[in-house]
Design a protein around this motif. Structure first.
Motif, PDB file in Angstrom:
ATOM      1  N   ARG A   1      37.183   1.157  99.573  1.00 18.18           N
ATOM      2  CA  ARG A   1      36.645   1.993 100.738  1.00 18.18           C
ATOM      3  C   ARG A   1      35.289   1.976 100.965  1.00 18.18           C
ATOM      4  O   ARG A   1      34.833   1.816 102.049  1.00 18.18           O
ATOM      5  N   ARG A   2      34.685   2.031  99.633  1.00 21.29           N
ATOM      6  CA  ARG A   2      33.075   2.145  99.875  1.00 21.29           C
ATOM      7  C   ARG A   2      32.712   0.590 100.251  1.00 21.29           C
ATOM      8  O   ARG A   2      31.501   0.636 101.058  1.00 21.29           O
ATOM      9  N   MET A   3      33.410  -0.488  99.690  1.00 23.93           N
ATOM     10  CA  MET A   3      32.815  -1.827  99.896  1.00 23.93           C
ATOM     11  C   MET A   3      33.170  -2.054 101.609  1.00 23.93           C
ATOM     12  O   MET A   3      32.476  -2.498 102.167  1.00 23.93           O
ATOM     13  N   ALA A   4      34.172  -1.562 102.118  1.00 22.99           N
ATOM     14  CA  ALA A   4      34.758  -1.461 103.573  1.00 22.99           C
ATOM     15  C   ALA A   4      33.734  -1.000 104.321  1.00 22.99           C
ATOM     16  O   ALA A   4      32.824  -1.535 105.431  1.00 22.99           O
ATOM     17  N   ALA A   5      32.928   0.259 104.091  1.00 23.04           N
ATOM     18  CA  ALA A   5      31.928   0.831 104.698  1.00 23.04           C
ATOM     19  C   ALA A   5      30.607   0.046 104.686  1.00 23.04           C
ATOM     20  O   ALA A   5      29.776  -0.046 105.802  1.00 23.04           O
ATOM     21  N   TRP A   6      30.249  -0.419 103.344  1.00 19.87           N
ATOM     22  CA  TRP A   6      29.162  -1.355 103.322  1.00 19.87           C
ATOM     23  C   TRP A   6      29.357  -2.555 104.161  1.00 19.87           C
ATOM     24  O   TRP A   6      28.347  -2.740 104.964  1.00 19.87           O
ATOM     25  N   PHE A  30      38.367  -0.025 108.721  1.00 19.54           N
ATOM     26  CA  PHE A  30      37.667  -0.460 107.775  1.00 19.54           C
ATOM     27  C   PHE A  30      38.264  -1.550 106.911  1.00 19.54           C
ATOM     28  O   PHE A  30      37.748  -2.553 106.632  1.00 19.54           O
ATOM     29  N   GLY A  31      39.599  -1.063 106.458  1.00 14.88           N
ATOM     30  CA  GLY A  31      40.236  -2.059 105.688  1.00 14.88           C
ATOM     31  C   GLY A  31      40.471  -3.561 106.269  1.00 14.88           C
ATOM     32  O   GLY A  31      40.316  -4.378 105.571  1.00 14.88           O
ATOM     33  N   ASP A  32      40.822  -3.350 107.467  1.00 13.87           N
ATOM     34  CA  ASP A  32      41.144  -4.746 108.291  1.00 13.87           C
ATOM     35  C   ASP A  32      39.945  -5.481 108.306  1.00 13.87           C
ATOM     36  O   ASP A  32      39.954  -6.624 108.357  1.00 13.87           O
ATOM     37  N   LEU A  33      38.926  -4.732 108.655  1.00 13.63           N
ATOM     38  CA  LEU A  33      37.442  -5.658 108.828  1.00 13.63           C
ATOM     39  C   LEU A  33      37.020  -6.116 107.468  1.00 13.63           C
ATOM     40  O   LEU A  33      36.842  -7.375 107.349  1.00 13.63           O
ATOM     41  N   ALA A  34      37.231  -5.576 106.321  1.00 14.22           N
ATOM     42  CA  ALA A  34      36.883  -5.987 105.228  1.00 14.22           C
ATOM     43  C   ALA A  34      37.739  -7.084 104.950  1.00 14.22           C
ATOM     44  O   ALA A  34      37.049  -8.303 104.409  1.00 14.22           O
TER      45      ALA A  34
END
Length: 85
Positions: A1-6, A30-34
């Motif tokens: 989740r932190r990675m997705a936010a970054w 977020f997850g989809d974008l990551a």
């Protein structure tokens, strides 16, 4: 989740600073974008390897490893990723 936010923050900065766009991304996205960004990085790395730009391919793998992402090259040219342990 932190990675997705970054990743979202980086993409928003890139879009705003370079392209002059505004990206509105909900927390649900977020997850989809990551995942999509990881697919893009894996695609760029595969192209670099195909073009024998091994330094670039290694740089992508190493930077992802520094961010806690492990890439696994599989038979047939498929690459999978996961958060490093």
């Amino acid at each position: 989740r932190r990675m997705a936010a970054w990743l979202c923050s980086a993409m928003d900065a890139l879009a705003g600073d370079v392209l002059g766009l505004s990206l509105e991304i909900s927390e649900e996205g977020f997850g989809d974008l990551a995942g999509k960004l990881m697919e893009l990085l894996i695609e760029v790395r595969a192209l670099a390897r195909k073009e024998k730009q091994f330094a670039l391919a290694d740089h992508i793998r190493n930077r992802l490893r520094e961010m806690g992402i492990a890439l696994h090259d599989r038979p047939g040219g498929k690459t999978e990723w996961e958060r490093a342990q």
